[in-house]
Design a protein around this motif. Structure first.
Motif, mmCIF file in Angstrom:
data_model
loop_
_atom_site.group_PDB
_atom_site.id
_atom_site.type_symbol
_atom_site.label_atom_id
_atom_site.label_comp_id
_atom_site.label_asym_id
_atom_site.label_seq_id
_atom_site.Cartn_x
_atom_site.Cartn_y
_atom_site.Cartn_z
ATOM 1 N N LEU A 130 0.842 -1.207 0.000
ATOM 2 C CA LEU A 130 0.000 0.000 0.000
ATOM 3 C C LEU A 130 0.871 1.249 0.000
ATOM 4 C CD1 LEU A 130 -3.134 -0.254 2.309
ATOM 5 C CD2 LEU A 130 -2.993 -0.170 -0.165
ATOM 6 N N LEU B 34 2.059 1.814 -3.353
ATOM 7 C CA LEU B 34 0.989 2.372 -4.181
ATOM 8 C C LEU B 34 0.813 3.872 -3.933
ATOM 9 C CD1 LEU B 34 -2.004 -0.169 -4.251
ATOM 10 C CD2 LEU B 34 -0.398 0.399 -6.058
ATOM 11 N N TYR B 35 0.940 4.258 -2.657
ATOM 12 C CA TYR B 35 0.597 5.641 -2.318
ATOM 13 C C TYR B 35 1.804 6.570 -2.307
ATOM 14 C CZ TYR B 35 -4.268 4.713 -1.351
ATOM 15 O OH TYR B 35 -5.593 4.413 -1.486
ATOM 16 N N LEU C 200 -14.712 9.523 -6.234
ATOM 17 C CA LEU C 200 -14.774 8.078 -6.065
ATOM 18 C C LEU C 200 -15.420 7.699 -4.755
ATOM 19 C CD1 LEU C 200 -11.358 7.006 -7.425
ATOM 20 C CD2 LEU C 200 -13.615 6.492 -8.312
ATOM 21 N N ARG D 292 -22.950 1.833 -2.178
ATOM 22 C CA ARG D 292 -23.270 1.116 -0.930
ATOM 23 C C ARG D 292 -24.658 1.443 -0.442
ATOM 24 N NH1 ARG D 292 -18.310 0.711 2.951
ATOM 25 N NH2 ARG D 292 -16.765 0.126 1.408
ATOM 26 N N THR E 213 -19.408 -7.233 -0.901
ATOM 27 C CA THR E 213 -18.323 -6.326 -1.199
ATOM 28 C C THR E 213 -18.263 -6.146 -2.699
ATOM 29 O OG1 THR E 213 -16.854 -8.196 -1.173
ATOM 30 C CG2 THR E 213 -17.030 -6.927 0.834
ATOM 31 N N LYS F 217 -12.881 -5.940 4.207
ATOM 32 C CA LYS F 217 -12.439 -6.180 2.832
ATOM 33 C C LYS F 217 -12.761 -5.003 1.923
ATOM 34 C CE LYS F 217 -12.221 -11.146 2.902
ATOM 35 N NZ LYS F 217 -12.745 -12.436 2.540
ATOM 36 N N ALA F 218 -13.978 -4.467 2.067
ATOM 37 C CA ALA F 218 -14.386 -3.368 1.184
ATOM 38 C C ALA F 218 -13.436 -2.190 1.331
ATOM 39 C CB ALA F 218 -15.815 -2.956 1.502
ATOM 40 N N LEU F 219 -13.033 -1.910 2.553
ATOM 41 C CA LEU F 219 -12.132 -0.787 2.799
ATOM 42 C C LEU F 219 -10.782 -1.011 2.118
ATOM 43 C CD1 LEU F 219 -11.578 1.878 4.345
ATOM 44 C CD2 LEU F 219 -10.618 0.471 6.162
ATOM 45 N N TRP F 220 -10.233 -2.217 2.282
ATOM 46 C CA TRP F 220 -8.960 -2.544 1.638
ATOM 47 C C TRP F 220 -9.064 -2.412 0.126
ATOM 48 C CZ3 TRP F 220 -3.925 -3.749 2.827
ATOM 49 C CH2 TRP F 220 -3.612 -3.820 4.180
ATOM 50 N N LEU F 221 -10.151 -2.956 -0.425
ATOM 51 C CA LEU F 221 -10.320 -2.870 -1.879
ATOM 52 C C LEU F 221 -10.370 -1.423 -2.323
ATOM 53 C CD1 LEU F 221 -12.944 -5.658 -2.611
ATOM 54 C CD2 LEU F 221 -10.592 -5.548 -3.396
ATOM 55 N N PHE F 222 -11.064 -0.627 -1.551
ATOM 56 C CA PHE F 222 -11.190 0.788 -1.873
ATOM 57 C C PHE F 222 -9.810 1.456 -1.839
ATOM 58 C CE2 PHE F 222 -12.666 5.183 -0.744
ATOM 59 C CZ PHE F 222 -13.271 5.421 -1.964
ATOM 60 N N LEU F 223 -9.044 1.157 -0.810
ATOM 61 C CA LEU F 223 -7.701 1.727 -0.691
ATOM 62 C C LEU F 223 -6.815 1.325 -1.875
ATOM 63 C CD1 LEU F 223 -6.839 1.380 3.099
ATOM 64 C CD2 LEU F 223 -7.155 3.466 1.777
ATOM 65 N N ILE F 224 -6.978 0.082 -2.310
ATOM 66 C CA ILE F 224 -6.134 -0.394 -3.404
ATOM 67 C C ILE F 224 -6.558 0.223 -4.732
ATOM 68 C CG2 ILE F 224 -5.734 -2.461 -4.801
ATOM 69 C CD1 ILE F 224 -5.434 -3.934 -2.093
ATOM 70 N N THR F 225 -7.852 0.464 -4.904
ATOM 71 C CA THR F 225 -8.305 0.980 -6.199
ATOM 72 C C THR F 225 -8.121 2.490 -6.332
ATOM 73 O OG1 THR F 225 -10.495 0.769 -5.248
ATOM 74 C CG2 THR F 225 -9.933 -0.749 -7.000
ATOM 75 N N ILE F 226 -8.067 3.210 -5.215
ATOM 76 C CA ILE F 226 -7.990 4.679 -5.314
ATOM 77 C C ILE F 226 -6.825 5.173 -6.179
ATOM 78 C CG2 ILE F 226 -7.275 6.697 -3.959
ATOM 79 C CD1 ILE F 226 -9.464 6.327 -2.184
#
Lengths: 272, 290, 374
Positions: A18, A21-22, A249, A257, A268, B105-114
């Motif tokens: 991560l 990525l960031y 986004l 959601r 998800t 999981k949703a949070l992680w996915l969101f972090l990865i896609t941003i």
């Protein structure tokens, strides 16, 4: 069930990933507010000078207007086309469905340079003058597959019998669509709009080759990269663009959601 | 809604017509035009002349060592990018699917896609800034006294590979994650129950079942990176051109559209053939129904 | 009874093809006004297709459907005098309970207050008084079901169609809703057509039942007739439990009374009303009887019309209120080395002891409860 033993190592790796990525993105605000003109450590002190310069730049303003015009038009058109395609693919069986959908989704993987070049050849051949209109043509093509992806999820999570129930209760087909389907997929539509808007706003290749002399934000950035003195302003502009993308986004995700919560669905699944 | 099959087909066809027509007009027609240019036109002097069917453009490409080198390099770089991206992404996808709590999981996915949704151009530009002679890394390292002379990072294949691997990371993580999520967890317990070690269970059960996701990730990363324009331009500094840059130069710089078209067609063909072979080799993993 | 009432739904010569698949075959069916009618069969038998044909969601390949005397071929679902309760209930999740119930009134010319009163009345009828303002997606399964009922009944349809309406409920809730549906149907007096794969549900609720296999109606009868005199072996198998014993036909008189030699039971004469068809694939005639029509003699006194047979208890299955015994009838093995045991059921009334495995016993049965499949 969980691999507790290797969970720790994996977790450390995921966090590092991560960071990777960031890392570049974190630099944006850092140097956008940095008083030095060279993008290097150590930082020189806080300033908002670059943002002021950015705001005072007439070409940049023109690029902003162009980019917004293109992004708004492209996202609306792409979402409309996406609604048609998503509805068709989730609700109806028709001959050639697989190949047709595959073809429409093709721009997702096709190298942009080829899309841009082929379109350019045709436009020039047909004597059409390049403008933001031609960029919109290309951007709609690029955004539609993403809009379809988001909308297909929204449409396919609908129980087919909801529509039948509305029809059974005396509504016309259009009434059933307007009163039942549309409200239920509305979060998906908003989500698709936001995502298309973001893609169009950030798109470079098609804008670069099809805009003629009109600047957009990304092509303006590209044109300024040659000038080291312009870099801090680009950092400021980048900060604004990235912040805008993230806000859009997050909004898109929020609507998606809320849509799920509204129809009591869980699950998800990301934006892609 | 007294819908027979036929009327259902008609309704579906009516609905799909607008997006399909749009794609035909803006995508298919231009691609066919490229095909036409490459087979029927030749650059002579300042204009493109219609020649009747000719393979001359493709012949020129075939004998041109520069084009061959660029083509091979593009495929090689894309291959490296794909390998790096998928290898780096797999553990993250695995972590997301098997270790992260479901509600996180949703949070992680969101972090990865941003990062993926932020401007690609800006991200590439940032890598350039980071790796420049007087950029972030070099200024930090010299400032700390770790190195005396700045290290050259830009204009290397390694720099291109890293930038692209960064850009396509979510493309690799998401399909693998989806494939891992689909795996029935009791299969893994069964693997363990049947006496396999954790590692062997991963090797014999998890990995084969995750292969459809890995295959999708490979294709999704490989295909567009072959045609990437921005990274070779900014990170390669024009020294390491790939097919996209070459196509652009032919099409606009040298105004040789027939040759540029032939290059585009060759590049797409090469990618399609490689993707096809890759799919064929891995067909057995795709046939498994979970 | 409903025999004399006017026909509400008439299907004649109905066929439905999906490509090569023949979903409905030559359906002839009349459902009368005010009847509680069930379409019963295993999944894929065409019962849901038939219901959707009546509702107007599926067109037909040939034949005719009449509702209240009018041909329905060109009448779309939204114009038919039918309303449907869907298997998934299809409650609109973005609307409140009241908005759901009022959905079909949108095109009605009545005033807002009149509509509100109708909604309140409908909610009260299904036991959801005061639930109007609730969000529909927050309801339980049973409550959704009630909303679906109120939403359909508020439009005063001539026919209410119910597609497996109880299949999503747990057992207790299902049994409660069965009773409520019967009461509701009596109260509103309109025709109910229920699709179900649960034979017990069909028997409990219906005036008449059409049992369907492979797109055909195999038998159309009242619950008692269906249970006691299944038209063929497959219907007998599908409805409740039936024991089958191999039998040889030894004679037949002019009135159609058939003499059969039943494995384990001996020779009996059966009148025509106790004779049904075999299904294709069966080679030998069979005699069937229900578990409760045979009694362990140690537990009750012999009555005159009953006959006795010796048996050995092979297995005992205790169910609390009932005990099931698997018996090996004396003489059943002759010629059929591996004859299956027959199952009988005994109510566990006070003072009756549960027998042990291996006990020698005698059972009583009556020829009147036998059905010959030939």
């Amino acid at each position: 069930m969980k691999g507790r033993m290797n969970g720790g190592g994996l977790r450390a790796y995921a966090v590092l990933y991560l960071l990777f990525l960031y890392a570049p993105i974190i630099l944006l605000p850092l140097f956008a507010f940095n008083a030095g003109t060279i993008i290097a450590f150590p930082l020189k002190g806080f300033t908002t000078q670059w943002f002021q310069e950015m705001w005072g730049n007439p070409t940049l303003r023109r690029a902003l207007t162009n980019s917004l015009t293109i992004a708004v038009s492209s996202s609306i058109l792409a979402t409309c086309l996406g609604i048609f395609a998503a509805r068709a693919s989730t609700r109806f069986a028709f001959p050639g469905k697989g190949p047709i959908m595959g073809f429409i989704m093709l721009p997702m993987v096709l190298p942009e340079i080829i899309v841009a070049m082929s379109l350019l050849v045709v436009l020039l051949g047909a004597g059409i003058e390049l403008s933001i209109l031609t960029v919109i043509l290309g951007h709609v093509l690029m955004c539609t597959p993403y809009a379809i992806a988001v909308l297909t999820t929204a449409f396919s999570s609908l129980d087919k019998s909801l529509e039948e129930a509305a029809f059974d209760l005396g509504e016309t087909r259009w009434g059933a669509f307007r009163l039942v389907i549309l409200p239920l997929v509305m979060p998906g539509i908003i989500s698709a709009l936001l995502i298309s808007f973001t893609i169009s706003l950030d798109e470079f290749i098609i804008a670069f080759f099809l805009a003629g002399n009109e600047p957009t934000l990304p092509t303006y950035i590209f044109s300024q990269l040659r000038f080291p003195k312009a870099i801090p302003v680009i950092m400021a502009l980048g900060t604004v663009l990235v912040a805008l993308s993230i806000v859009l986004l997050a909004l898109g995700e929020y609507f998606r959601r809320r849509g799920n919560a509204r129809i009591g669905a869980t699950g998800t699944g990301g934006l892609v | 809604m007294a819908a027979s099959r036929r009327s259902e087909a008609v309704q579906g066809a009516t609905l799909i017509a607008p997006p399909l027509l749009y794609s035909l007009l803006i995508l298919a027609a231009p691609l066919l035009t490229l095909l036409f240019y490459s087979f029927f036109l030749l650059k002579t002097g300042y204009s493109d002349l219609e020649q009747g069917f000719t393979l001359e453009n493709y012949r020129q490409l075939a004998v041109d060592p520069i084009f061959r080198a660029i083509m091979v390099r593009s495929l090689w770089v894309s291959g490296l990018v794909t390998l790096a991206t998928v290898l780096l992404a797999f553990p993250v996808a695995y972590y997301l699917s098997f270790v992260v709590r479901p509600d996180r999981k949703a949070l992680w996915l969101f972090l990865i896609t941003i990062p993926f949704w932020t401007s690609y151009l800006i991200r590439v530009f940032l890598w350039k800034v980071i790796m420049e002679q007087n950029g972030v890394i070099n200024s930090t390292l010299t400032g700390l006294g770790i190195i005396d002379e700045p290290v050259t990072m830009l204009r290397t294949v390694g720099a291109i590979v890293m930038t692209l691997a960064h850009a396509y990371a979510p493309f690799a993580i998401l399909p693998i994650f989806v494939a891992l999520e689909k795996i029935d967890r009791s299969l893994l317990e069964a693997g363990r129950d049947l006496g396999e070690s954790r590692l062997m269970t991963f090797w014999r059960v998890t990995l084969p079942l995750a292969m459809p996701g890995v295959i999708a990730a490979v294709l999704i990363v490989f295909i567009p990176t072959v045609g990437d324009y921005v990274t070779p331009e900014l990170i390669g500094g024009g020294r390491i051109p790939m097919v996209a840059n070459f196509i652009q130069v032919q099409m606009l710089g040298l105004n040789n559209r027939p040759l540029g078209s032939a290059m585009s067609v060759s590049a797409m063909l090469a990618v399609a053939v490689i993707a096809g072979i890759f799919l064929l080799v891995n067909l057995r993993y795709l046939k498994v129904r979970q | 009874m409903t025999e004399d009432r006017k026909p509400m739904i008439e299907c004649t010569g109905l066929n439905k093809h999906y490509g090569d698949y023949h979903a409905l075959r030559d359906i002839d069916l009349t459902i009368r006004e005010g009847e509680f009618f069930s379409l019963l069969g295993p999944s894929g038998c065409g019962k849901t297709t038939l219901l959707r044909v009546i509702a107007g969601f599926e067109d037909i390949s040939s034949g005719a459907v009449l509702i209240d005397g009018k041909r329905m071929e060109d009448v779309p679902a939204n114009k038919r005098p039918t309303n449907m309760v869907f298997q998934s209930y299809a409650i609109f999740p973005h609307l409140t309970v009241a908005q759901n119930v009022a959905f079909g009134l949108r095109r009605d010319s009545r005033s807002k207050s009149e509509k509100d009163a109708l909604v309140e009345e409908a909610l009260q009828m299904v036991g959801l008084k005061g639930y109007g303002k609730r969000a529909a997606h927050a309801l339980s399964g049973g409550q959704r079901q009630r909303v679906a009922l109120a939403r359909a009944l508020i439009l005063k349809p001539k026919v209410l169609l119910l597609d497996e309406p109880l299949s999503a409920l747990d057992r207790k809730m299902r049994e409660q809703m069965q009773v409520e549906l019967i009461k509701l149907q009596r109260q509103v007096g309109i025709t109910f057509v229920l699709v179900t794969h649960d034979q017990e549900e069909a028997l409990v609720m219906s005036d008449r039942i059409a049992v369907m296999f492979e797109g055909r109606i195999a038998q159309l009868d009242g619950p008692e007739a269906l249970y006691a005199r299944p038209a063929d072996r497959r219907v007998a198998d599908f409805i409740g439990v039936m024991n089958f014993l191999p039998a040889d036909v030894t004679g037949e008189d002019a009135e159609g009374n058939v003499t059969v030699d039943v494995s384990g039971l001996g020779e009996v004469v059966l009148p025509p009303k106790q004779i049904s068809r075999l299904t294709s694939g069966d080679e030998r005639p069979m005699v069937g009887f229900r578990p409760e029509t045979m009694t362990l003699l140690s537990a009750s006194a012999t009555r005159s019309q009953e006959r006795e047979t010796g048996a050995t208890i092979d297995e005992v299955v205790y169910y609390g209120d009932m005990t099931y015994y698997d018996l090996r009838l004396d003489g059943s093995a002759r010629g059929d080395g591996n004859a299956r045991p027959v199952r009988i059921s005994m109510r566990n009334v006070f003072g009756r002891e549960v027998q042990d495995v291996g006990t020698r016993t005698r059972v009583a049965w009556s020829p009147g409860s036998l059905v010959l499949f030939r």
